[in-house]
Design a protein around this motif. Sequence first.
Motif, PDB file in Angstrom:
ATOM      1  N   LEU A  88       0.831  -1.209   0.000  1.00 47.44           N
ATOM      2  CA  LEU A  88       0.000   0.000   0.000  1.00 47.44           C
ATOM      3  C   LEU A  88       0.866   1.261   0.000  1.00 47.44           C
ATOM      4  CD1 LEU A  88      -2.912  -0.908   2.428  1.00 47.44           C
ATOM      5  CD2 LEU A  88      -3.074  -0.431  -0.008  1.00 47.44           C
ATOM      6  N   THR A  89       1.930   1.266   0.772  1.00 48.56           N
ATOM      7  CA  THR A  89       2.827   2.424   0.826  1.00 48.56           C
ATOM      8  C   THR A  89       3.493   2.652  -0.525  1.00 48.56           C
ATOM      9  OG1 THR A  89       3.234   2.010   3.179  1.00 48.56           O
ATOM     10  CG2 THR A  89       4.807   3.422   2.026  1.00 48.56           C
ATOM     11  N   VAL A  90       4.026   1.572  -1.113  1.00 51.84           N
ATOM     12  CA  VAL A  90       4.662   1.691  -2.429  1.00 51.84           C
ATOM     13  C   VAL A  90       3.631   2.134  -3.467  1.00 51.84           C
ATOM     14  CG1 VAL A  90       5.763   0.369  -4.283  1.00 51.84           C
ATOM     15  CG2 VAL A  90       6.526   0.088  -1.921  1.00 51.84           C
ATOM     16  N   GLY A  91       2.443   1.579  -3.402  1.00 49.57           N
ATOM     17  CA  GLY A  91       1.372   1.967  -4.331  1.00 49.57           C
ATOM     18  C   GLY A  91       0.992   3.430  -4.169  1.00 49.57           C
ATOM     19  N   ALA A  92       0.885   3.883  -2.913  1.00 46.84           N
ATOM     20  CA  ALA A  92       0.536   5.287  -2.658  1.00 46.84           C
ATOM     21  C   ALA A  92       1.636   6.209  -3.166  1.00 46.84           C
ATOM     22  CB  ALA A  92       0.295   5.501  -1.168  1.00 46.84           C
ATOM     23  N   LEU A  93       2.903   5.852  -2.944  1.00 41.92           N
ATOM     24  CA  LEU A  93       4.020   6.662  -3.435  1.00 41.92           C
ATOM     25  C   LEU A  93       4.038   6.698  -4.962  1.00 41.92           C
ATOM     26  CD1 LEU A  93       6.860   5.669  -0.939  1.00 41.92           C
ATOM     27  CD2 LEU A  93       5.630   7.842  -1.064  1.00 41.92           C
ATOM     28  N   ALA A  94       3.768   5.553  -5.581  1.00 40.00           N
ATOM     29  CA  ALA A  94       3.733   5.502  -7.044  1.00 40.00           C
ATOM     30  C   ALA A  94       2.577   6.342  -7.574  1.00 40.00           C
ATOM     31  CB  ALA A  94       3.609   4.060  -7.527  1.00 40.00           C
ATOM     32  N   PHE A  95       1.433   6.272  -6.905  1.00 39.93           N
ATOM     33  CA  PHE A  95       0.280   7.073  -7.316  1.00 39.93           C
ATOM     34  C   PHE A  95       0.587   8.562  -7.171  1.00 39.93           C
ATOM     35  CE2 PHE A  95      -3.690   9.296  -6.269  1.00 39.93           C
ATOM     36  CZ  PHE A  95      -4.423   9.027  -7.419  1.00 39.93           C
ATOM     37  N   ALA A  96       1.204   8.957  -6.062  1.00 39.79           N
ATOM     38  CA  ALA A  96       1.556  10.369  -5.844  1.00 39.79           C
ATOM     39  C   ALA A  96       2.540  10.844  -6.913  1.00 39.79           C
ATOM     40  CB  ALA A  96       2.137  10.553  -4.447  1.00 39.79           C
ATOM     41  N   ALA A  97       3.516  10.023  -7.234  1.00 38.33           N
ATOM     42  CA  ALA A  97       4.493  10.393  -8.259  1.00 38.33           C
ATOM     43  C   ALA A  97       3.814  10.516  -9.626  1.00 38.33           C
ATOM     44  CB  ALA A  97       5.623   9.372  -8.316  1.00 38.33           C
ATOM     45  N   ALA A  98       2.919   9.603  -9.916  1.00 37.13           N
ATOM     46  CA  ALA A  98       2.202   9.652 -11.202  1.00 37.13           C
ATOM     47  C   ALA A  98       1.329  10.905 -11.268  1.00 37.13           C
ATOM     48  CB  ALA A  98       1.358   8.397 -11.388  1.00 37.13           C
ATOM     49  N   MET A  99       0.643  11.236 -10.188  1.00 37.12           N
ATOM     50  CA  MET A  99      -0.198  12.430 -10.163  1.00 37.12           C
ATOM     51  C   MET A  99       0.639  13.704 -10.302  1.00 37.12           C
ATOM     52  SD  MET A  99      -3.190  11.397 -10.312  1.00 37.12           S
ATOM     53  CE  MET A  99      -3.955  12.980 -10.204  1.00 37.12           C
ATOM     54  N   LYS A 100       1.792  13.719  -9.686  1.00 35.94           N
ATOM     55  CA  LYS A 100       2.683  14.874  -9.804  1.00 35.94           C
ATOM     56  C   LYS A 100       3.118  15.052 -11.256  1.00 35.94           C
ATOM     57  CE  LYS A 100       6.778  16.902  -7.712  1.00 35.94           C
ATOM     58  NZ  LYS A 100       7.839  16.762  -6.727  1.00 35.94           N
ATOM     59  N   GLN A 101       3.442  13.946 -11.914  1.00 35.18           N
ATOM     60  CA  GLN A 101       3.846  14.012 -13.316  1.00 35.18           C
ATOM     61  C   GLN A 101       2.680  14.448 -14.195  1.00 35.18           C
ATOM     62  OE1 GLN A 101       6.986  13.784 -14.391  1.00 35.18           O
ATOM     63  NE2 GLN A 101       6.184  14.444 -16.363  1.00 35.18           N
ATOM     64  N   VAL A 102       1.494  13.961 -13.912  1.00 36.75           N
ATOM     65  CA  VAL A 102       0.305  14.363 -14.676  1.00 36.75           C
ATOM     66  C   VAL A 102       0.069  15.863 -14.508  1.00 36.75           C
ATOM     67  CG1 VAL A 102      -2.220  14.165 -14.731  1.00 36.75           C
ATOM     68  CG2 VAL A 102      -0.812  12.108 -14.700  1.00 36.75           C
ATOM     69  N   ASN A 103       0.217  16.360 -13.280  1.00 34.23           N
ATOM     70  CA  ASN A 103       0.039  17.793 -13.033  1.00 34.23           C
ATOM     71  C   ASN A 103       1.080  18.624 -13.771  1.00 34.23           C
ATOM     72  OD1 ASN A 103      -2.232  17.536 -11.448  1.00 34.23           O
ATOM     73  ND2 ASN A 103      -1.080  17.454  -9.533  1.00 34.23           N
ATOM     74  N   LYS A 104       2.336  18.166 -13.781  1.00 34.43           N
ATOM     75  CA  LYS A 104       3.389  18.882 -14.513  1.00 34.43           C
ATOM     76  C   LYS A 104       3.087  18.918 -15.998  1.00 34.43           C
ATOM     77  CE  LYS A 104       7.470  18.153 -11.609  1.00 34.43           C
ATOM     78  NZ  LYS A 104       8.799  17.526 -11.563  1.00 34.43           N
ATOM     79  N   THR A 105       2.641  17.793 -16.542  1.00 38.34           N
ATOM     80  CA  THR A 105       2.315  17.720 -17.965  1.00 38.34           C
ATOM     81  C   THR A 105       1.141  18.630 -18.288  1.00 38.34           C
ATOM     82  OG1 THR A 105       3.134  15.447 -18.057  1.00 38.34           O
ATOM     83  CG2 THR A 105       1.666  16.152 -19.840  1.00 38.34           C
ATOM     84  N   ALA A 106       0.118  18.605 -17.440  1.00 35.39           N
ATOM     85  CA  ALA A 106      -1.051  19.463 -17.667  1.00 35.39           C
ATOM     86  C   ALA A 106      -0.659  20.937 -17.614  1.00 35.39           C
ATOM     87  CB  ALA A 106      -2.138  19.154 -16.641  1.00 35.39           C
ATOM     88  N   LEU A 107       0.190  21.304 -16.654  1.00 34.64           N
ATOM     89  CA  LEU A 107       0.642  22.688 -16.542  1.00 34.64           C
ATOM     90  C   LEU A 107       1.460  23.090 -17.768  1.00 34.64           C
ATOM     91  CD1 LEU A 107       0.796  25.284 -14.913  1.00 34.64           C
ATOM     92  CD2 LEU A 107       2.804  24.359 -13.754  1.00 34.64           C
ATOM     93  N   ALA A 108       2.320  22.207 -18.223  1.00 27.07           N
ATOM     94  CA  ALA A 108       3.118  22.506 -19.416  1.00 27.07           C
ATOM     95  C   ALA A 108       2.220  22.694 -20.635  1.00 27.07           C
ATOM     96  CB  ALA A 108       4.137  21.391 -19.663  1.00 27.07           C
ATOM     97  N   GLN A 109       1.200  21.865 -20.768  1.00 25.96           N
ATOM     98  CA  GLN A 109       0.268  22.000 -21.881  1.00 25.96           C
ATOM     99  C   GLN A 109      -0.528  23.305 -21.769  1.00 25.96           C
ATOM    100  OE1 GLN A 109      -1.949  18.353 -21.633  1.00 25.96           O
ATOM    101  NE2 GLN A 109      -0.552  17.262 -22.995  1.00 25.96           N
ATOM    102  N   ARG A 110      -0.924  23.640 -20.575  1.00 28.17           N
ATOM    103  CA  ARG A 110      -1.667  24.890 -20.344  1.00 28.17           C
ATOM    104  C   ARG A 110      -0.799  26.090 -20.682  1.00 28.17           C
ATOM    105  NH1 ARG A 110      -2.827  27.299 -14.718  1.00 28.17           N
ATOM    106  NH2 ARG A 110      -3.968  29.170 -15.298  1.00 28.17           N
ATOM    107  N   GLU A 111       0.450  26.066 -20.237  1.00 21.47           N
ATOM    108  CA  GLU A 111       1.370  27.175 -20.539  1.00 21.47           C
ATOM    109  C   GLU A 111       1.611  27.279 -22.039  1.00 21.47           C
ATOM    110  OE1 GLU A 111       4.809  26.373 -18.153  1.00 21.47           O
ATOM    111  OE2 GLU A 111       4.005  27.468 -16.439  1.00 21.47           O
ATOM    112  N   GLN A 112       1.760  26.146 -22.718  1.00 24.08           N
ATOM    113  CA  GLN A 112       1.982  26.167 -24.158  1.00 24.08           C
ATOM    114  C   GLN A 112       0.788  26.771 -24.877  1.00 24.08           C
ATOM    115  OE1 GLN A 112       4.833  25.410 -25.818  1.00 24.08           O
ATOM    116  NE2 GLN A 112       3.768  26.284 -27.568  1.00 24.08           N
ATOM    117  N   ALA A 113      -0.414  26.386 -24.477  1.00 22.75           N
ATOM    118  CA  ALA A 113      -1.631  26.940 -25.087  1.00 22.75           C
ATOM    119  C   ALA A 113      -1.721  28.439 -24.816  1.00 22.75           C
ATOM    120  CB  ALA A 113      -2.864  26.222 -24.547  1.00 22.75           C
TER     121      ALA A 113
END
Length: 176
Positions: free
Chosen positions: A19-44
Amino acid sequence: MSDATAAILAALVGAIVALTVGALAFAAAMKQVNKTALAQREQAFWDHRRNTYANYLDALSTFWELVNNDSQRPPSDDELSDTRAALSKIRRAWDLLVLEEREERGAIWRAAGDLEDLCAFCFENLEEWARAAHVHGLHDLSRYVTRRDEYTEHIASSVAEIRDVLRKELHRSISV
């Protein structure tokens, strides 16, 4: 401790670690998704801003092409109508340009405002010239030609200045 208790404890520790490893992986994935979304928003955002700047410069270019000529005759009604439409296009583009500026009354606002005033004065001179020629005939109206030439010279240098201001703004560090 019995084997059954040890097995339950091992399974519990394994589940907690999973569960801890899964939660850390989920948090890392969400952080990456947020970075990608922000980069796309800035590009637009920057694509839209670049298009706004291009439309503004196009409006200025259209106006300048209409008023920058060597004609010694006053503008016709059709030429005045085309120039009035070009000035209106500058004003609409200026409104959008100012809405998108980061700083209230910043460098773009000042440069665009000064340029819009110059274009308006130039157009007023053309209208006065046409009116004077209509009322008084084609007598010596060289002062209107001189003013038109002065305005077009100032407009050309101001367009070069605002082009530099807009270029600097587009190449600033990106942050929405």
